[in-house]
Design a protein around this motif. Structure first.
Motif, PDB file in Angstrom:
ATOM      1  N   ALA A 366       0.831  -1.209   0.000  1.00 36.05           N
ATOM      2  CA  ALA A 366       0.000   0.000   0.000  1.00 36.05           C
ATOM      3  C   ALA A 366       0.862   1.254   0.000  1.00 36.05           C
ATOM      4  CB  ALA A 366      -0.922  -0.005   1.224  1.00 36.05           C
ATOM      5  N   ARG A 367       1.934   1.184   0.734  1.00 36.19           N
ATOM      6  CA  ARG A 367       2.845   2.328   0.827  1.00 36.19           C
ATOM      7  C   ARG A 367       3.532   2.612  -0.507  1.00 36.19           C
ATOM      8  NH1 ARG A 367       6.828   3.623   5.475  1.00 36.19           N
ATOM      9  NH2 ARG A 367       8.386   4.910   4.466  1.00 36.19           N
ATOM     10  N   THR A 368       4.092   1.583  -1.129  1.00 33.13           N
ATOM     11  CA  THR A 368       4.839   1.784  -2.372  1.00 33.13           C
ATOM     12  C   THR A 368       3.911   2.112  -3.539  1.00 33.13           C
ATOM     13  OG1 THR A 368       4.862  -0.628  -2.698  1.00 33.13           O
ATOM     14  CG2 THR A 368       6.810   0.372  -1.727  1.00 33.13           C
ATOM     15  N   LEU A 369       2.725   1.496  -3.556  1.00 29.99           N
ATOM     16  CA  LEU A 369       1.770   1.818  -4.619  1.00 29.99           C
ATOM     17  C   LEU A 369       1.315   3.272  -4.493  1.00 29.99           C
ATOM     18  CD1 LEU A 369       0.220   0.802  -7.064  1.00 29.99           C
ATOM     19  CD2 LEU A 369      -1.586   0.006  -5.524  1.00 29.99           C
ATOM     20  N   GLY A 370       1.091   3.719  -3.266  1.00 27.62           N
ATOM     21  CA  GLY A 370       0.751   5.123  -3.059  1.00 27.62           C
ATOM     22  C   GLY A 370       1.877   6.042  -3.486  1.00 27.62           C
ATOM     23  N   GLY A 371       3.118   5.644  -3.162  1.00 29.86           N
ATOM     24  CA  GLY A 371       4.275   6.441  -3.567  1.00 29.86           C
ATOM     25  C   GLY A 371       4.428   6.507  -5.071  1.00 29.86           C
ATOM     26  N   LYS A 388       0.059  -5.682 -16.893  1.00 30.27           N
ATOM     27  CA  LYS A 388       0.194  -7.145 -16.910  1.00 30.27           C
ATOM     28  C   LYS A 388       1.186  -7.660 -15.863  1.00 30.27           C
ATOM     29  CE  LYS A 388       3.536  -6.842 -20.724  1.00 30.27           C
ATOM     30  NZ  LYS A 388       3.770  -7.185 -22.147  1.00 30.27           N
ATOM     31  N   MET A 389       2.030  -6.782 -15.337  1.00 27.99           N
ATOM     32  CA  MET A 389       3.002  -7.225 -14.351  1.00 27.99           C
ATOM     33  C   MET A 389       2.345  -7.752 -13.074  1.00 27.99           C
ATOM     34  SD  MET A 389       6.415  -5.179 -13.049  1.00 27.99           S
ATOM     35  CE  MET A 389       6.938  -4.793 -14.716  1.00 27.99           C
ATOM     36  N   TRP A 390       1.118  -7.296 -12.789  1.00 28.99           N
ATOM     37  CA  TRP A 390       0.413  -7.787 -11.597  1.00 28.99           C
ATOM     38  C   TRP A 390       0.170  -9.290 -11.678  1.00 28.99           C
ATOM     39  CZ3 TRP A 390       0.090  -4.752  -7.522  1.00 28.99           C
ATOM     40  CH2 TRP A 390       0.048  -3.370  -7.687  1.00 28.99           C
ATOM     41  N   ASN A 391       0.075  -9.823 -12.875  1.00 32.25           N
ATOM     42  CA  ASN A 391      -0.291 -11.232 -13.050  1.00 32.25           C
ATOM     43  C   ASN A 391       0.901 -12.137 -13.347  1.00 32.25           C
ATOM     44  OD1 ASN A 391      -3.084 -10.574 -12.841  1.00 32.25           O
ATOM     45  ND2 ASN A 391      -3.043  -9.859 -14.969  1.00 32.25           N
ATOM     46  N   GLY A 397       9.950 -13.681  -5.420  1.00 31.02           N
ATOM     47  CA  GLY A 397       8.977 -13.240  -4.436  1.00 31.02           C
ATOM     48  C   GLY A 397       8.872 -11.731  -4.300  1.00 31.02           C
ATOM     49  N   ILE A 398       9.215 -10.991  -5.340  1.00 31.63           N
ATOM     50  CA  ILE A 398       9.144  -9.529  -5.288  1.00 31.63           C
ATOM     51  C   ILE A 398       7.708  -9.084  -5.557  1.00 31.63           C
ATOM     52  CG2 ILE A 398       9.969  -7.378  -6.332  1.00 31.63           C
ATOM     53  CD1 ILE A 398      12.567  -8.868  -6.967  1.00 31.63           C
ATOM     54  N   LEU A 399       7.213  -8.190  -4.721  1.00 31.67           N
ATOM     55  CA  LEU A 399       5.833  -7.725  -4.845  1.00 31.67           C
ATOM     56  C   LEU A 399       5.624  -7.022  -6.189  1.00 31.67           C
ATOM     57  CD1 LEU A 399       5.310  -6.151  -1.304  1.00 31.67           C
ATOM     58  CD2 LEU A 399       4.564  -8.400  -2.084  1.00 31.67           C
ATOM     59  N   PRO A 400       4.499  -7.309  -6.862  1.00 30.20           N
ATOM     60  CA  PRO A 400       4.206  -6.604  -8.122  1.00 30.20           C
ATOM     61  C   PRO A 400       4.185  -5.086  -7.953  1.00 30.20           C
ATOM     62  CG  PRO A 400       2.737  -8.493  -7.874  1.00 30.20           C
ATOM     63  CD  PRO A 400       3.491  -8.347  -6.576  1.00 30.20           C
ATOM     64  N   SER A 401       3.700  -4.622  -6.790  1.00 31.63           N
ATOM     65  CA  SER A 401       3.652  -3.168  -6.570  1.00 31.63           C
ATOM     66  C   SER A 401       5.053  -2.566  -6.568  1.00 31.63           C
ATOM     67  CB  SER A 401       2.952  -2.854  -5.247  1.00 31.63           C
ATOM     68  OG  SER A 401       3.593  -3.501  -4.163  1.00 31.63           O
ATOM     69  N   LEU A 402       6.029  -3.335  -6.059  1.00 33.81           N
ATOM     70  CA  LEU A 402       7.406  -2.855  -6.067  1.00 33.81           C
ATOM     71  C   LEU A 402       7.970  -2.858  -7.484  1.00 33.81           C
ATOM     72  CD1 LEU A 402       8.955  -4.534  -2.876  1.00 33.81           C
ATOM     73  CD2 LEU A 402       8.286  -2.158  -3.196  1.00 33.81           C
ATOM     74  N   LYS A 403       7.695  -3.934  -8.225  1.00 39.63           N
ATOM     75  CA  LYS A 403       8.176  -3.990  -9.608  1.00 39.63           C
ATOM     76  C   LYS A 403       7.619  -2.829 -10.426  1.00 39.63           C
ATOM     77  CE  LYS A 403       9.313  -8.824 -10.526  1.00 39.63           C
ATOM     78  NZ  LYS A 403       9.024  -9.982 -11.395  1.00 39.63           N
ATOM     79  N   LEU A 404       6.357  -2.531 -10.211  1.00 35.95           N
ATOM     80  CA  LEU A 404       5.752  -1.426 -10.954  1.00 35.95           C
ATOM     81  C   LEU A 404       6.340  -0.088 -10.529  1.00 35.95           C
ATOM     82  CD1 LEU A 404       2.040  -2.551 -11.146  1.00 35.95           C
ATOM     83  CD2 LEU A 404       3.512  -2.037 -13.084  1.00 35.95           C
ATOM     84  N   SER A 405       6.652   0.055  -9.249  1.00 40.13           N
ATOM     85  CA  SER A 405       7.295   1.285  -8.789  1.00 40.13           C
ATOM     86  C   SER A 405       8.607   1.494  -9.528  1.00 40.13           C
ATOM     87  CB  SER A 405       7.549   1.227  -7.276  1.00 40.13           C
ATOM     88  OG  SER A 405       6.350   1.284  -6.565  1.00 40.13           O
ATOM     89  N   TYR A 406       9.342   0.397  -9.718  1.00 42.28           N
ATOM     90  CA  TYR A 406      10.600   0.488 -10.468  1.00 42.28           C
ATOM     91  C   TYR A 406      10.332   0.736 -11.949  1.00 42.28           C
ATOM     92  CZ  TYR A 406      14.902  -0.769 -12.770  1.00 42.28           C
ATOM     93  OH  TYR A 406      15.996  -0.737 -13.576  1.00 42.28           O
ATOM     94  N   HIS A 407       9.373   0.011 -12.504  1.00 42.48           N
ATOM     95  CA  HIS A 407       9.077   0.104 -13.936  1.00 42.48           C
ATOM     96  C   HIS A 407       8.740   1.538 -14.349  1.00 42.48           C
ATOM     97  CE1 HIS A 407       7.741  -1.286 -17.884  1.00 42.48           C
ATOM     98  NE2 HIS A 407       6.628  -0.597 -17.718  1.00 42.48           N
TER      99      HIS A 407
END
Length: 571
Positions: A366-371, A388-391, A397-407
């Motif tokens: 929640a924190r990283t997605l908000g950021g 599509k990264m969510w799926n 084991g890296i959270l999709p929200s973290l990957k998207l923050s990087y993306h």
């Protein structure tokens, strides 16, 4: 995933290729292919145009990922070659005013040898670049437009770490356990452990407990971040420093540190937090560490956070507190705080359920997605939430929200963030310290239209990563920062094989390593660094400390080895 930084790397490389001094010097080299630089520029420019599409397709196509890996390594090698030219040019400028005289035949011989070496390297690069260009055509990569300008972050004075949301009941139970067990424990101290997977907020809950008024009955109180590298002397020293609020770097022996700990704790009802204990701590180490605790007053407490229930039991809590997910409403509240929804002109409640599903009860998500979304216009939110990264499954084991923050990081920030993969888990760093490292590596690029000093640009970069919750304030004070373990994992995933730590498991990709660090010890010797003999393209060799101890016995032979490699090119 280190290939994702190519979007920032290639423009810098192309600028170097177009530099007038490089072109002139290249043209003066006898026997060197004069058309090579132009060919490199043309091919790399064409590749740069399809990088955005390649970054998308490499998520699902292994062939594209391998191609990007090879392209990244080639780009580094081209830059290495250009740096050799730059060194040559600098050497000429320094020597000419001094009127340095060397026999003409020696100069000619040296120049001829250099020309032969350069020709050989240029041919290798030409062949590799041609092969990469041919492979690129097989993937049908397309030119994608640049994303729209991101929504500007509004000014705010709110504390970035924000309030603790959704853990009041957990705190109540932990505090109750700390206060009730002092009457029943058979030893003078008792261990209470908080167990949960990464991202649940174990450290945040421990801080919540540590700062609660009910724990003021304990004196002294101390906080130690243990991390995955359980070095007994480091942990004991950090504990002593936390208890005394002083510098104890002059104590270099464990026995001396333990003696001082015993004197500090003798007869006192203490409260100690050991945050983030991994299974690298074995029972013998724990027995040694806890020996000074036994002189404290009855009712003393030790609070431990760990991902592993067996670690909790080994430390003495047979029934640890298992931390669960937070509620949907609490997830939304955390997200709202970090997305700065109060400053949004639009109503975003229609996306609430989609955000909650993506966060999956994890405060860190929640924190990283908000950021991430605070930096985007509301119109872009739905596209990101449907990415599509969510799926995609992830073996690390890296959270999709973290990957998207990087993306969705700007390309210049991607390079700075991936460089942080060489930092150890739970390493505390200062803003200026990290900015200076970025500057030394040439990761902060000043644009012609920008009228800012490098340090000021670095501050902008740093604070942007803070605003996206990739950096967060350390528990020790506002002047230090830290990356959550899962964020550190994200940086290592993003960096790929280009960054490594000596403490990691090394593999067959050693020649591809460009940046590396190690945790320095008091008695480092040459044998510790033998693995680096295979690393022939290293740019960073960074000693780091997890405590305030500073050891200066670096392995000089490592520097001699790399200097010889460089001088064999330049001389």
């Amino acid at each position: 995933m280190g290939e994702a930084v190519l979007g920032a790397f290639l423009p810098v490389l192309l600028e170097k290729l177009a530099h007038r001094e490089v072109l002139d010097y290249f043209g003066r080299l006898m026997g060197v292919n004069k058309k090579a630089l132009k060919k490199w520029t043309t091919t790399l420019t064409a590749i740069k145009a399809v990088l955005n599409d390649a970054e998308e397709k490499q998520l699902t196509q292994d062939g594209v990922k391998l191609w990007l890996d090879d392209l990244r390594d080639l780009a580094y090698d081209v830059e290495d070659l250009l740096n050799i030219f730059a060194t040559k040019m600098l050497k000429r400028r320094i020597e000419r005013p001094q009127g340095r005289t060397i026999k003409l035949w020696i100069c000619s011989l040296s120049k001829a040898k250099f020309n032969v070496s350069m020709n050989s390297e240029i041919k290798k690069i030409n062949d590799r670049l041609e092969e990469i260009s041919t492979r690129e055509k097989q993937f049908g990569l397309k030119k994608l437009g640049v994303s729209t300008k991101p929504w500007k972050i509004p000014q705010t004075t709110s504390h970035l770490d924000g309030p603790v949301i959704g853990r009041d009941e957990d705190k109540k139970q932990i505090v109750g356990e700390l206060l009730s067990k002092e009457e029943t424990c058979t030893s003078n101290f008792h261990v209470v452990a908080i167990v949960g997977t990464g991202g649940l907020g174990k450290t945040t809950l421990a801080k919540h407990v540590f700062n609660d008024a009910a724990t003021e009955q304990f004196n002294p109180k101390a906080w130690v971040s243990v991390s995955d590298d359980f070095d007994l002397l480091r942990v004991a020293t950090a504990l002593l420093e936390s208890l005394t609020s002083g510098n104890v770097r002059e104590l270099k022996e464990l026995n001396s540190v333990q003696d001082k700990l015993s004197k500090e704790l003798a007869g006192k009802k203490f409260f100690i937090v050991l945050d983030d204990v991994w299974n690298t701590c074995n029972y013998d180490q724990w027995t040694t560490l806890q020996s000074p605790f036994r002189v404290g007053a009855a009712g003393s407490m030790i609070l431990v956070t760990t991902r592993n229930a067996n670690v909790a039991k080994m430390l003495g809590d047979t029934n640890p507190y298992t931390l669960g997910l937070i509620s949907e409403d609490d997830c939304w509240e955390i997200f709202k705080h970090h997305a700065l929804l109060n400053d949004r002109p639009q109503n975003v409640d229609f996306l609430k359920q989609k955000v909650i599903v993506k966060c999956n009860g994890l405060p860190l998500a929640a924190r990283t997605l908000g950021g991430l979304l605070r930096c985007k216009r509301v119109g872009e939110w739905e596209e990101i939430l449907d990415h599509k990264m969510w799926n995609l499954s992830d073996r690390m084991g890296i959270l999709p929200s973290l990957k998207l923050s990087y993306h969705y990081l700007p390309s210049n920030l991607k390079r700075c963030f991936t460089y942080c993969s060489i930092l150890p888990n739970d390493y505390e760093f200062g803003e200026k310290q990290l900015i200076l490292l970025w500057m030394a590596e040439g990761l902060i690029q000043q644009q012609p239209e920008e009228n800012k000093q490098m340090e000021d640009l670095g501050t902008d970069y740093f604070q942007e990563l803070v605003s996206r919750s990739l950096f967060q304030k350390s528990s020790k004070g506002n002047s230090r920062y830290i990356m959550h373990d899962l964020v550190t994992d994200l940086a290592r995933w993003a960096a790929g094989k280009t960054c490594s730590r000596l403490e990691d498991k090394w593999n067959d990709d050693l020649p591809k390593t460009r940046h590396s660090s190690y945790i320095r010890g008091q008695y480092d010797g040459v044998k510790k660094f033998e693995v680096y003999s295979e690393v022939i393209r290293l740019r960073t060799f960074l000693p780091l400390s997890l405590s305030d101890h500073h050891y200066y016995n670096l392995a000089q032979k490592m520097y001699i080895h790399w200097n010889k490699c460089l001088l064999s090119w330049v001389d």
